[in-house]
Write a protein that holds these residues in place. Structure first.
Motif, PDB file in Angstrom:
ATOM      1  N   GLN A 142      -6.133   5.217   7.788  1.00 35.90           N
ATOM      2  CA  GLN A 142      -6.316   5.946   9.040  1.00 35.90           C
ATOM      3  C   GLN A 142      -6.827   5.008  10.128  1.00 35.90           C
ATOM      4  O   GLN A 142      -6.388   5.065  11.265  1.00 35.90           O
ATOM      5  CB  GLN A 142      -7.288   7.102   8.847  1.00 35.90           C
ATOM      6  CG  GLN A 142      -7.500   7.913  10.123  1.00 35.90           C
ATOM      7  CD  GLN A 142      -8.484   9.053   9.907  1.00 35.90           C
ATOM      8  OE1 GLN A 142      -9.237   9.071   8.937  1.00 35.90           O
ATOM      9  NE2 GLN A 142      -8.464  10.002  10.819  1.00 35.90           N
ATOM     10  N   GLN A 143      -7.748   4.112   9.777  1.00 39.22           N
ATOM     11  CA  GLN A 143      -8.340   3.210  10.762  1.00 39.22           C
ATOM     12  C   GLN A 143      -7.412   2.065  11.136  1.00 39.22           C
ATOM     13  O   GLN A 143      -7.304   1.710  12.304  1.00 39.22           O
ATOM     14  CB  GLN A 143      -9.657   2.647  10.225  1.00 39.22           C
ATOM     15  CG  GLN A 143     -10.365   1.724  11.203  1.00 39.22           C
ATOM     16  CD  GLN A 143     -11.687   1.231  10.683  1.00 39.22           C
ATOM     17  OE1 GLN A 143     -12.268   1.793   9.769  1.00 39.22           O
ATOM     18  NE2 GLN A 143     -12.184   0.159  11.263  1.00 39.22           N
ATOM     19  N   LEU A 144      -6.731   1.479  10.155  1.00 44.96           N
ATOM     20  CA  LEU A 144      -5.950   0.265  10.386  1.00 44.96           C
ATOM     21  C   LEU A 144      -4.448   0.481  10.430  1.00 44.96           C
ATOM     22  O   LEU A 144      -3.716  -0.411  10.851  1.00 44.96           O
ATOM     23  CB  LEU A 144      -6.270  -0.775   9.311  1.00 44.96           C
ATOM     24  CG  LEU A 144      -7.722  -1.201   9.187  1.00 44.96           C
ATOM     25  CD1 LEU A 144      -7.867  -2.212   8.057  1.00 44.96           C
ATOM     26  CD2 LEU A 144      -8.238  -1.771  10.494  1.00 44.96           C
ATOM     27  N   GLY A 145      -3.988   1.609   9.942  1.00 48.21           N
ATOM     28  CA  GLY A 145      -2.553   1.834   9.858  1.00 48.21           C
ATOM     29  C   GLY A 145      -1.977   1.228   8.593  1.00 48.21           C
ATOM     30  O   GLY A 145      -2.710   0.797   7.694  1.00 48.21           O
ATOM     31  N   ALA A 146      -0.668   1.167   8.553  1.00 46.88           N
ATOM     32  CA  ALA A 146       0.014   0.643   7.359  1.00 46.88           C
ATOM     33  C   ALA A 146      -0.227  -0.858   7.229  1.00 46.88           C
ATOM     34  O   ALA A 146      -0.155  -1.593   8.213  1.00 46.88           O
ATOM     35  CB  ALA A 146       1.508   0.918   7.462  1.00 46.88           C
ATOM     36  N   PRO A 147      -0.515  -1.330   6.016  1.00 49.85           N
ATOM     37  CA  PRO A 147      -0.695  -2.771   5.813  1.00 49.85           C
ATOM     38  C   PRO A 147       0.642  -3.494   5.890  1.00 49.85           C
ATOM     39  O   PRO A 147       1.708  -2.889   5.740  1.00 49.85           O
ATOM     40  CB  PRO A 147      -1.290  -2.853   4.411  1.00 49.85           C
ATOM     41  CG  PRO A 147      -0.847  -1.611   3.726  1.00 49.85           C
ATOM     42  CD  PRO A 147      -0.713  -0.562   4.793  1.00 49.85           C
ATOM     43  N   THR A 148       0.591  -4.799   6.111  1.00 51.36           N
ATOM     44  CA  THR A 148       1.815  -5.601   6.128  1.00 51.36           C
ATOM     45  C   THR A 148       2.303  -5.883   4.715  1.00 51.36           C
ATOM     46  O   THR A 148       3.472  -6.192   4.520  1.00 51.36           O
ATOM     47  CB  THR A 148       1.594  -6.925   6.883  1.00 51.36           C
ATOM     48  OG1 THR A 148       0.453  -7.593   6.342  1.00 51.36           O
ATOM     49  CG2 THR A 148       1.375  -6.670   8.369  1.00 51.36           C
ATOM     50  N   ALA A 149       1.385  -5.769   3.732  1.00 45.49           N
ATOM     51  CA  ALA A 149       1.762  -5.937   2.325  1.00 45.49           C
ATOM     52  C   ALA A 149       0.695  -5.284   1.458  1.00 45.49           C
ATOM     53  O   ALA A 149      -0.455  -5.126   1.877  1.00 45.49           O
ATOM     54  CB  ALA A 149       1.887  -7.418   1.967  1.00 45.49           C
ATOM     55  N   LEU A 196      -4.853  -4.431   0.169  1.00 46.72           N
ATOM     56  CA  LEU A 196      -4.106  -4.072   1.377  1.00 46.72           C
ATOM     57  C   LEU A 196      -4.216  -5.269   2.313  1.00 46.72           C
ATOM     58  O   LEU A 196      -5.321  -5.674   2.679  1.00 46.72           O
ATOM     59  CB  LEU A 196      -4.698  -2.827   2.037  1.00 46.72           C
ATOM     60  CG  LEU A 196      -4.859  -1.593   1.162  1.00 46.72           C
ATOM     61  CD1 LEU A 196      -5.482  -0.455   1.962  1.00 46.72           C
ATOM     62  CD2 LEU A 196      -3.530  -1.172   0.564  1.00 46.72           C
ATOM     63  N   GLN A 197      -3.086  -5.836   2.668  1.00 50.59           N
ATOM     64  CA  GLN A 197      -3.098  -7.045   3.480  1.00 50.59           C
ATOM     65  C   GLN A 197      -2.649  -6.717   4.898  1.00 50.59           C
ATOM     66  O   GLN A 197      -1.633  -6.041   5.095  1.00 50.59           O
ATOM     67  CB  GLN A 197      -2.178  -8.088   2.865  1.00 50.59           C
ATOM     68  CG  GLN A 197      -2.294  -9.462   3.472  1.00 50.59           C
ATOM     69  CD  GLN A 197      -1.536 -10.453   2.633  1.00 50.59           C
ATOM     70  OE1 GLN A 197      -0.308 -10.505   2.712  1.00 50.59           O
ATOM     71  NE2 GLN A 197      -2.246 -11.238   1.830  1.00 50.59           N
ATOM     72  N   TYR A 198      -3.413  -7.207   5.855  1.00 52.00           N
ATOM     73  CA  TYR A 198      -3.122  -7.017   7.276  1.00 52.00           C
ATOM     74  C   TYR A 198      -2.965  -8.395   7.904  1.00 52.00           C
ATOM     75  O   TYR A 198      -3.933  -9.072   8.210  1.00 52.00           O
ATOM     76  CB  TYR A 198      -4.240  -6.224   7.962  1.00 52.00           C
ATOM     77  CG  TYR A 198      -4.282  -4.791   7.491  1.00 52.00           C
ATOM     78  CD1 TYR A 198      -3.551  -3.808   8.155  1.00 52.00           C
ATOM     79  CD2 TYR A 198      -5.010  -4.432   6.368  1.00 52.00           C
ATOM     80  CE1 TYR A 198      -3.558  -2.495   7.713  1.00 52.00           C
ATOM     81  CE2 TYR A 198      -5.022  -3.121   5.917  1.00 52.00           C
ATOM     82  CZ  TYR A 198      -4.305  -2.163   6.595  1.00 52.00           C
ATOM     83  OH  TYR A 198      -4.311  -0.864   6.149  1.00 52.00           O
TER      84      TYR A 198
END
Length: 166
Positions: free
Chosen positions: A40-47, A57-59
């Protein structure tokens, strides 16, 4: 609308935008937050990568940005660590002749660029980062079998004015 109200409204909009930017900053995720709260805070991770005791969860902000943040979750889906990996103090974790492509991706994510050089049989993966606000590059050399053979760092000369280069 009078000038005082316009100023107050403008100030409120700037504050809201600033808070929204902070809300999407991985380093601000508190330990113990749930996976749903992170998303919710960061959105979908890149991986997303499985870990022995949970999930990562990688951003990544590559290729245009300078950071790769890993948010590690335990088996119950709670945050146990948030780490900005692109920092020279962390590069010692790279294990020459031991790490494989999967280890590199799980730690640093996809590179900004993949290239080849005549002096190495394999690929050279490159990430952008900042060290003390200086644009730098991390290079990891991966042989044809997918094993890390060496790494080094260097200045990112794309951001240095031509007249200041020696």
């Amino acid at each position: 609308m009078n000038a005082g109200r316009r100023f107050a409204l403008g100030s409120a909009l700037v504050a809201a935008a600033w808070l929204a930017g902070c809300a999407s900053e991985p380093q601000r995720v508190p330990a113990g937050a749930s996976r749903a709260e992170v998303l919710q805070q960061l959105g979908a991770p890149t991986a997303i990568y499985p870990l022995p005791t949970g999930e990562r969860l990688q951003y990544s902000r590559q290729p245009a940005g300078f950071a790769v943040n890993n948010v590690d979750l335990d088996a119950s889906g709670r945050v146990v660590a948030v780490t900005q990996e692109l920092d020279e103090n962390r590069f010692g974790q790279i294990r020459i002749d031991q790490w494989r492509v999967a280890d590199v991706l799980r730690t640093f994510g996809r590179p900004e660029e993949v290239s080849r050089v005549w002096s190495f049989q394999g690929e050279v993966w490159q990430w952008r980062y900042r060290q003390l606000n200086t644009p730098r590059l991390l290079y990891i050399y991966i042989d044809p079998q997918g094993v890390v053979r060496r790494y080094h760092v260097g200045d990112d000369l794309r951001f240095v004015p031509p007249d200041s280069r020696s």
